[in-house]
Design an enzyme around this catalytic site. Structure first.
Site, mmCIF file in Angstrom:
data_model
loop_
_atom_site.group_PDB
_atom_site.id
_atom_site.type_symbol
_atom_site.label_atom_id
_atom_site.label_comp_id
_atom_site.label_asym_id
_atom_site.label_seq_id
_atom_site.Cartn_x
_atom_site.Cartn_y
_atom_site.Cartn_z
ATOM 1 N N HIS A 9 44.401 41.108 28.690
ATOM 2 C CA HIS A 9 44.567 42.365 27.571
ATOM 3 C C HIS A 9 44.620 43.489 28.846
ATOM 4 O O HIS A 9 43.911 43.613 29.510
ATOM 5 C CB HIS A 9 43.255 42.368 27.056
ATOM 6 C CG HIS A 9 43.102 41.008 26.235
ATOM 7 N ND1 HIS A 9 42.589 39.773 26.667
ATOM 8 C CD2 HIS A 9 43.031 40.903 24.738
ATOM 9 C CE1 HIS A 9 42.337 39.090 25.744
ATOM 10 N NE2 HIS A 9 42.682 39.614 24.528
ATOM 11 N N HIS A 175 37.583 42.524 56.974
ATOM 12 C CA HIS A 175 37.906 43.215 55.743
ATOM 13 C C HIS A 175 38.424 42.140 54.768
ATOM 14 O O HIS A 175 38.815 41.011 54.954
ATOM 15 C CB HIS A 175 38.797 44.529 55.985
ATOM 16 C CG HIS A 175 40.061 44.426 56.611
ATOM 17 N ND1 HIS A 175 41.309 44.219 55.952
ATOM 18 C CD2 HIS A 175 40.192 44.311 57.932
ATOM 19 C CE1 HIS A 175 42.175 43.695 56.965
ATOM 20 N NE2 HIS A 175 41.608 44.037 58.101
#
Length: 328
Positions: A9, A175
Site C-alpha cells: 500500500h 554498516h
C-alpha cells in the site's frame, strides 16, 4: 533466476526497493508494485502482470507483500492460483527479508525454497534496544552463549587456520552494505573489525558489536590481537570477514602474519590532506605508498562497494591519486 515482486500500500514497496538496491546493488528481475489511494484491485493486478511479463522468465515468481489479506496480497494470491507448484507469497515484508531474498537467488532456483528460507531472517531482523525489551527466551539463549567456556590454549580445531572469506578496507567499517550484501555473499560466521582506534573507543566498539547481522558474531580487536588470533589453532573453524579502517592497518596486519591474498577496497573517507579519487575513495601520499607496498608483497585488490558491482582495478586509481596530489 527467480523473479521478485515487492508489493505494498502506498510507496513502501518503492522505498524498500530503493533501499535494497542501495545496500545490495542493482537487481535484475525485481519490480515494485504499489497501490495508490486513487487506485483499486484491478490496477494492482495490472501492474503485477506487467512486472511479471517484463522478467526474463515467468517460471519462478516470488511476491513479497506488506500485509497478509491486504489488496496487494489478495491480487498476488489470485495470480499464483494457477502456479501454486512454483510461485509463492510471503507477507510482512521488511528490509532484512528483501536482502535475504536477493542473496538467496545466488544459490536457490526455486521461489518456494527462497520463501521458506527468508522467513527466519525477517523475524530475526526485528530487534529492540535496550535488550530488556527482547523476549525472555531470546535473552536466555544469549546468556547461555556467553557462559560457554573457551577452549584450552593449544587446542587444534579443524586444520587450525582461519578462513578469510573477505578482507575489506572501509572507513565506515560495519554498516548496511557489509552487514547484508557482503555477509550474505561471503557467508562468514564472524565479522572482525581490526583497529587499534576502535578497540579503545568503548562507544564505537559497542555500536559495531550491536550492528552484527543475525547469526554472525562481531568482534573488535586491536591489530596485535588479530595477529595473535591468526596464529591460534583454536580458530580453525572460523570463517572471518575482516574490516580495516585504513590501508595502513591492513598492511600492518599482513606484515604481522595475517595471511591475506586479496583485499577489497570499499570506501576511504575524505579528510585534510587527502584528494578525492571518486565518490567513495580519497587518498593521501601515505595511502598511495601503503597500497604500492602491498602490491609488491603480491596482494591483489578488488575495488567495489557491493558484490553486484563489477570488480575495479586499483592501479588507475593510484595513478589518478598521484596526479591529483602532485597538482595540489
Amino acid at each position: 533466476m527467480v523473479g521478485i515482486i515487492l508489493a505494498s500500500h502506498g510507496g513502501f514497496a518503492e522505498g524498500i526497493y530503493q533501499s535494497g538496491e542501495m545496500i545490495f546493488g542493482k537487481q535484475e528481475n525485481v519490480a515494485s508494485v504499489v497501490l495508490m489511494p486513487n487506485e483499486g484491485p484491478d490496477d494492482v493486478r495490472a501492474k503485477m502482470e506487467a512486472a511479471i511479463a517484463s522478467f526474463d522468465s515467468q517460471d519462478e515468481i516470488l511476491f513479497l507483500v506488506d500485509l497478509w489479506g491486504g489488496t496487494p496480497f489478495n491480487q498476488a494470491n489470485n495470480l499464483i492460483e494457477a502456479h501454486l507448484d512454483k510461485w509463492a507469497i510471503v507477507a510482512g515484508m521488511n528490509l532484512p527479508m528483501v536482502i535475504e531474498a536477493y542473496a538467496s537467488r545466488f544459490s536457490m532456483d526455486s521461489a518456494h525454497d527462497i520463501a521458506a528460507h527468508i522467513i527466519k531472517t525477517a523475524k530475526e531482523g526485528v530487534k529492540a534496544r535496550p535488550e530488556s525489551l527482547e523476549p525472555k527466551e531470546e535473552k536466555a539463549v544469549q546468556k547461555e552463549e556467553k557462559q560457554q567456556g573457551a577452549l584450552p590454549p593449544g587446542t587444534v580445531v579443524g586444520d587450525g587456520k582461519i578462513k578469510y572469506v573477505l578482507a575489506r578496507i572501509d572507513s565506515r567499517l560495519l554498516h548496511g552494505q557489509v552487514a547484508t550484501a557482503w555477509t550474505k555473499t561471503t557467508l562468514p560466521n564472524r565479522i572482525i573489525v581490526v583497529s587499534d582506534n576502535v578497540a579503545h573507543d568503548k562507544l564505537r566498539k559497542n555500536l559495531i558489536m550491536q550492528a552484527a547481522p543475525p547469526g554472525v558474531k562481531a568482534n573488535v580487536v586491536p591489530i596485535d590481537k588479530m595477529i595473535e588470533v591468526a596464529k591460534d589453532p583454536r580458530f580453525g573453524n572460523t570463517k572471518a570477514l575482516l574490516l580495516f579502517e585504513t590501508p595502513q592497518d591492513a598492511l600492518r596486519a599482513i606484515k604481522g602474519g595475517v595471511d591475506l591474498k586479496e583485499v577489497n577496497v570499499g570506501s576511504m573517507a575524505h579528510s585534510v590532506g587527502k584528494v578525492a579519487i571518486n565518490t567513495v575513495l580519497s587518498m593521501d601520499e601515505d595511502d598511495v605508498k601503503t597500497f604500492e607496498e602491498m602490491e609488491k608483497m603480491g596482494i591483489q585488490f578488488d575495488v567495489r562497494k557491493v558484490p553486484n558491482d563489477s570488480k575495479g582495478k586499483l592501479d588507475p586509481l593510484l595513478k589518478k591519486a598521484k596526479e591529483e596530489l602532485a597538482n595540489k
